[in-house]
Motif scaffolding. Structure first.
Motif, mmCIF file in Angstrom:
data_model
loop_
_atom_site.group_PDB
_atom_site.id
_atom_site.type_symbol
_atom_site.label_atom_id
_atom_site.label_comp_id
_atom_site.label_asym_id
_atom_site.label_seq_id
_atom_site.Cartn_x
_atom_site.Cartn_y
_atom_site.Cartn_z
ATOM 1 N N ARG A 68 -0.615 2.407 -3.582
ATOM 2 C CA ARG A 68 -1.345 1.639 -2.579
ATOM 3 C C ARG A 68 -2.259 0.585 -3.184
ATOM 4 O O ARG A 68 -2.568 -0.406 -2.533
ATOM 5 C CB ARG A 68 -2.211 2.566 -1.715
ATOM 6 N N ASN A 69 -2.738 0.802 -4.402
ATOM 7 C CA ASN A 69 -3.737 -0.095 -4.968
ATOM 8 C C ASN A 69 -3.609 -0.151 -6.488
ATOM 9 O O ASN A 69 -2.717 0.467 -7.076
ATOM 10 C CB ASN A 69 -5.143 0.360 -4.566
ATOM 11 N N LEU A 70 -4.525 -0.887 -7.102
ATOM 12 C CA LEU A 70 -4.474 -1.100 -8.541
ATOM 13 C C LEU A 70 -4.652 0.201 -9.323
ATOM 14 O O LEU A 70 -3.983 0.426 -10.336
ATOM 15 C CB LEU A 70 -5.564 -2.102 -8.937
ATOM 16 N N ASP A 71 -5.538 1.048 -8.849
ATOM 17 C CA ASP A 71 -5.762 2.333 -9.540
ATOM 18 C C ASP A 71 -4.503 3.193 -9.535
ATOM 19 O O ASP A 71 -4.138 3.793 -10.547
ATOM 20 C CB ASP A 71 -6.913 3.097 -8.870
ATOM 21 N N ASP A 72 -3.832 3.236 -8.365
ATOM 22 C CA ASP A 72 -2.584 3.998 -8.273
ATOM 23 C C ASP A 72 -1.546 3.473 -9.255
ATOM 24 O O ASP A 72 -0.845 4.245 -9.932
ATOM 25 C CB ASP A 72 -2.002 3.912 -6.855
ATOM 26 N N LEU A 73 -1.451 2.135 -9.334
ATOM 27 C CA LEU A 73 -0.440 1.521 -10.201
ATOM 28 C C LEU A 73 -0.744 1.795 -11.668
ATOM 29 O O LEU A 73 0.159 2.120 -12.453
ATOM 30 C CB LEU A 73 -0.379 0.011 -9.942
ATOM 31 N N GLU A 74 -2.011 1.692 -12.048
ATOM 32 C CA GLU A 74 -2.369 1.943 -13.436
ATOM 33 C C GLU A 74 -2.047 3.388 -13.836
ATOM 34 O O GLU A 74 -1.483 3.643 -14.904
ATOM 35 C CB GLU A 74 -3.849 1.658 -13.680
ATOM 36 N N LYS A 75 -2.375 4.332 -12.964
ATOM 37 C CA LYS A 75 -2.097 5.742 -13.255
ATOM 38 C C LYS A 75 -0.602 5.989 -13.405
ATOM 39 O O LYS A 75 -0.152 6.684 -14.330
ATOM 40 C CB LYS A 75 -2.678 6.625 -12.157
ATOM 41 N N ALA A 76 0.189 5.418 -12.482
ATOM 42 C CA ALA A 76 1.645 5.601 -12.527
ATOM 43 C C ALA A 76 2.242 4.984 -13.786
ATOM 44 O O ALA A 76 3.128 5.569 -14.430
ATOM 45 C CB ALA A 76 2.281 5.000 -11.277
ATOM 46 N N LYS A 78 1.128 0.114 9.183
ATOM 47 C CA LYS A 78 2.512 0.380 8.805
ATOM 48 C C LYS A 78 2.683 0.383 7.285
ATOM 49 O O LYS A 78 3.441 1.193 6.726
ATOM 50 C CB LYS A 78 3.418 -0.687 9.434
ATOM 51 N N ILE A 79 1.980 -0.544 6.597
ATOM 52 C CA ILE A 79 2.075 -0.666 5.135
ATOM 53 C C ILE A 79 0.654 -0.656 4.570
ATOM 54 O O ILE A 79 0.070 -1.720 4.324
ATOM 55 C CB ILE A 79 2.797 -1.961 4.718
ATOM 56 N N PRO A 80 0.078 0.502 4.343
ATOM 57 C CA PRO A 80 -1.335 0.591 3.923
ATOM 58 C C PRO A 80 -1.549 0.358 2.426
ATOM 59 O O PRO A 80 -2.032 1.228 1.701
ATOM 60 C CB PRO A 80 -1.704 2.017 4.323
ATOM 61 N N VAL A 81 -1.166 -0.838 1.979
ATOM 62 C CA VAL A 81 -1.335 -1.156 0.565
ATOM 63 C C VAL A 81 -2.307 -2.330 0.422
ATOM 64 O O VAL A 81 -2.407 -3.180 1.308
ATOM 65 C CB VAL A 81 0.011 -1.509 -0.108
ATOM 66 N N GLN A 82 -2.996 -2.377 -0.717
ATOM 67 C CA GLN A 82 -3.870 -3.520 -1.026
ATOM 68 C C GLN A 82 -3.009 -4.574 -1.723
ATOM 69 O O GLN A 82 -3.013 -4.713 -2.940
ATOM 70 C CB GLN A 82 -5.020 -3.059 -1.916
ATOM 71 N N ILE A 83 -2.280 -5.319 -0.905
ATOM 72 C CA ILE A 83 -1.249 -6.186 -1.477
ATOM 73 C C ILE A 83 -1.830 -7.349 -2.262
ATOM 74 O O ILE A 83 -1.291 -7.749 -3.302
ATOM 75 C CB ILE A 83 -0.270 -6.667 -0.387
ATOM 76 N N ASN A 84 -2.946 -7.935 -1.806
ATOM 77 C CA ASN A 84 -3.540 -9.037 -2.562
ATOM 78 C C ASN A 84 -4.037 -8.569 -3.926
ATOM 79 O O ASN A 84 -3.987 -9.303 -4.917
ATOM 80 C CB ASN A 84 -4.687 -9.673 -1.774
ATOM 81 N N TYR A 104 -3.082 -14.953 3.800
ATOM 82 C CA TYR A 104 -2.243 -14.745 2.613
ATOM 83 C C TYR A 104 -1.652 -13.333 2.629
ATOM 84 O O TYR A 104 -0.474 -13.132 2.300
ATOM 85 C CB TYR A 104 -3.065 -14.922 1.333
ATOM 86 N N GLU A 105 -2.469 -12.366 2.994
ATOM 87 C CA GLU A 105 -1.977 -10.990 3.030
ATOM 88 C C GLU A 105 -0.914 -10.821 4.113
ATOM 89 O O GLU A 105 0.079 -10.117 3.924
ATOM 90 C CB GLU A 105 -3.126 -10.008 3.234
ATOM 91 N N MET A 106 -1.113 -11.486 5.246
ATOM 92 C CA MET A 106 -0.097 -11.451 6.307
ATOM 93 C C MET A 106 1.233 -11.990 5.787
ATOM 94 O O MET A 106 2.292 -11.418 6.045
ATOM 95 C CB MET A 106 -0.566 -12.287 7.499
ATOM 96 N N ALA A 107 1.175 -13.110 5.049
ATOM 97 C CA ALA A 107 2.399 -13.697 4.500
ATOM 98 C C ALA A 107 3.104 -12.701 3.579
ATOM 99 O O ALA A 107 4.330 -12.523 3.657
ATOM 100 C CB ALA A 107 2.061 -14.979 3.741
ATOM 101 N N SER A 108 2.328 -12.030 2.732
ATOM 102 C CA SER A 108 2.917 -11.071 1.796
ATOM 103 C C SER A 108 3.491 -9.857 2.512
ATOM 104 O O SER A 108 4.566 -9.355 2.164
ATOM 105 C CB SER A 108 1.862 -10.628 0.780
#
Length: 585
Positions: A142-150, A113-119, A37-41
């Motif tokens: 990169r992750n949920l914590d980063d997104l919440e802070k932003a 190349k894309i070091p994000v926790q996409i799932n 699933y992560e590969m697809a994303s």
């Protein structure tokens, strides 16, 4: 240097590989599917053609595959993997490498190349791979914590295409995820647990084994796992259990109780009891707590003591070897595990009025299936043959309709072409000796005002019309309720699909006046669907019971988007049973 795989894929373990000398590293089906699933994303983020769909199709089939992928590889090598639906030669090779080396080089290169926790990020409602790409490129998220802070700093609203409302929706989505953290969706982990149960049953010292707790009650989500074993040699059982490759960490190891962390990241308790207490222990560890308290109160009124070892008068055991014997001694009819929530089942069992619940083998057809005409992964014929193999007599093809652009929804012209195609397929299937019947249908989109997105003249030609909401989730209760009722009042609508639109652990149900909905369903003779897909299970058991009490008809459907998804029907049947639904002929 290769990147290590993320922690959420589960622990690996070594074991003999009959295919060749060396070792095979084992991952659960869900862990392998999560990587795919992560590969697809990731490929969708990079706007690569074809690969996202290929990886998603493979993930869908592996996620619900009835056999362990690692076992298939051990038995038949990479050629056996290639025979799994949706798994071509390339993906089979990647799975082979993962099982043999613990590395998936294409995945690791993409993650570098894309070091994000996409799932993790796409678990938020409305956040897809393209959104993640923008958040990563412009804000370094990169992750949920980063997104919440932003988002809390107001940075997300400043991006083009977002705005204040988008930022607020993201924060609400994060809060919802956090409030539901720590619980796994049963339908996505049960296959691994059943495999573990089968392994334990083969221990020579084990007489009986059952996974109890919320798993046995078929709750929508589970927090941990209770495994119950009957044995005369509990210490031997414990020794074998803690050495299993499924066990990644041991919290505590005793003679009759052991607490561990499984490789699927679930905590599990293994308890061993003597045969004479099997029924009492099974009842006790199945729960629920409220149900057990009610049983104990009955025993107390009779001057007895009830615990996990049996019913006792002083030191004499009166019952406990079997569950049925325990309930009978208490003056109750046997209560099926799905009903044990103290929602009236105790009194009903005392009055000998428990419903004869719909059985797991009773389902004859499936009224909601999607194909590759829209967002499904298989053809009409492939879905029909898979349904027949699953024991069904008929299916309804219900591809999405034209206003759902992201699914390539069907308009009137394409729907009529599909109707002709179904006629041809039915003739072909019959000529080749198949008994399955394919019916014509559609999953018609309910617009904001309750009007459907397909003309009535076309709908009248279909065998089954299902209507469903796919947007405008935030309308006030009055508007949302009227919207559903308006759709039900259309004489062409037979059934409402996934009424509350919830996604377990991801999206809240829409705000509805359920009493008004049920009243309208009865008046219009509209069927309410129990969507069996594990992260939907919509409607929930409470609404199911209210429908049962009101005499509203129910249908269990898979919402299958791939051939493997017919295996999910049992979760819908379990939901029906939890809501006291009976089979009516």
């Amino acid at each position: 240097m290769l990147l290590s795989l993320p922690s959420w894929v589960g622990m690996i373990y070594k074991g003999t590989n009959p295919v060749r000398d060396g070792t095979v590293k084992r991952y659960s089906n869900q862990a392998i599917a999560d990587i795919l699933y992560e590969m697809a994303s990731l490929y969708e983020m990079l706007d690569v053609q074809f690969k996202p769909g290929a990886y998603e199709k493979a993930a869908l089939n592996i996620e619900s595959y009835p056999e362990e992928i690692a076992d298939i590889y051990c038995d038949g090598g990479v050629k056996a993997l290639d025979r799994i639906p949706g798994v071509g030669t390339g993906i089979a090779g990647h799975i082979k490498d993962l099982l043999e080396t613990g590395h998936f080089r294409e995945y690791e290169a993409l993650k570098k190349k894309i070091p994000v926790q996409i799932n993790e990020l796409t678990a938020i409602e409305g956040v897809g791979p393209r959104t993640v790409q923008k958040l990563w490129e412009e804000l370094g998220i990169r992750n949920l914590d980063d997104l919440e802070k932003a988002a809390r700093k107001g940075k997300v609203r400043e991006l083009s295409g977002f705005g204040k409302k988008s930022e607020e929706r993201i924060l609400k989505g994060i809060e919802f995820l956090q409030s539901n953290s720590g619980r796994s969706i049963l339908g996505f982990v049960l296959a691994d647990l059943e495999s573990l149960e089968k392994t334990i049953s083969k221990f020579p010292e084990v007489d009986q084994v059952t996974i109890a707790g919320s798993v046995r009650r078929y709750k929508e989500t589970i927090g941990d796992v209770d495994i119950l074993v009957s044995s005369k040699k509990p210490e031997k059982v414990m020794e074998r259990f803690v050495r299993l490759p499924d066990v990644s960490h041991i919290y505590g190891h005793g003679e009759t109780k052991t607490n561990v962390r499984l490789s699927s990241n679930l905590d599990a308790d293994l308890r061993v009891v003597p045969a004479e207490s099997w029924g009492a222990a099974l009842c006790y560890f199945t729960g629920s707590k409220a149900h057990n308290i009610a049983l104990r109160n009955i025993a107390i009124k009779k001057g007895w003591k009830l615990n996990e070892y049996g019913i006792y008068k002083d030191k004499q055991q009166l019952a406990g070897k079997t569950e049925k014997g325990l309930y009978k001694k208490l003056g109750l009819d046997f209560v099926e595990s799905e009903l044990r929530e103290n929602h009236g089942e105790i009194t009903t069992a005392q009055e000998h009025k428990l419903p004869k619940l719909v059985g797991y083998e009773d389902l004859k057809g499936d009224l909601q299936t999607q194909t590759n005409w829209t967002d499904g992964k298989n053809s009409i014929e492939e879905m029909a043959l898979a349904a027949e193999a699953a024991g069904l007599e008929y299916i309804v093809i219900t591809d999405h309709t034209n206003s759902l652009v992201m699914t390539n929804g069907l308009d009137e012209k394409r729907l009529k072409r599909q109707m002709s195609e179904i006629d041809k397929i039915n003739k072909k299937l019959a000529n080749n000796g198949h008994s399955i019947t394919v019916l014509k249908g559609a999953e018609v989109n309910i617009m904001k005002d309750g009007i459907l997105d397909i003309e009535d003249d076309t709908l009248s030609e279909l065998d089954v019309v299902g209507a469903a909401i796919h947007g405008n989730f935030d309308l006030p209760q009055k508007n949302q309720t009227k919207r559903i009722i308006t759709a039900m009042e259309n004489p062409n609508v037979d059934i409402i699909f996934h009424l509350t639109t919830r996604l377990i652990n991801r999206r809240r149900p829409i705000d509805l006046d359920i009493d008004k909905i049920i009243k309208a369903a009865r008046k219009t003779a509209t069927i309410m669907e129990i969507d069996a897909y594990p992260d939907r299970l919509d409607i929930n058991d409470e609404i199911v019971k209210r429908c049962v009490e009101a005499g509203v008809k129910l249908a269990v459907d898979s919402d299958a988007h791939a051939t493997a998804h017919f295996s999910y029907l049992k979760f819908g049947i379990a939901q029906a049973r939890r809501g006291w639904a009976e089979r009516r002929t």
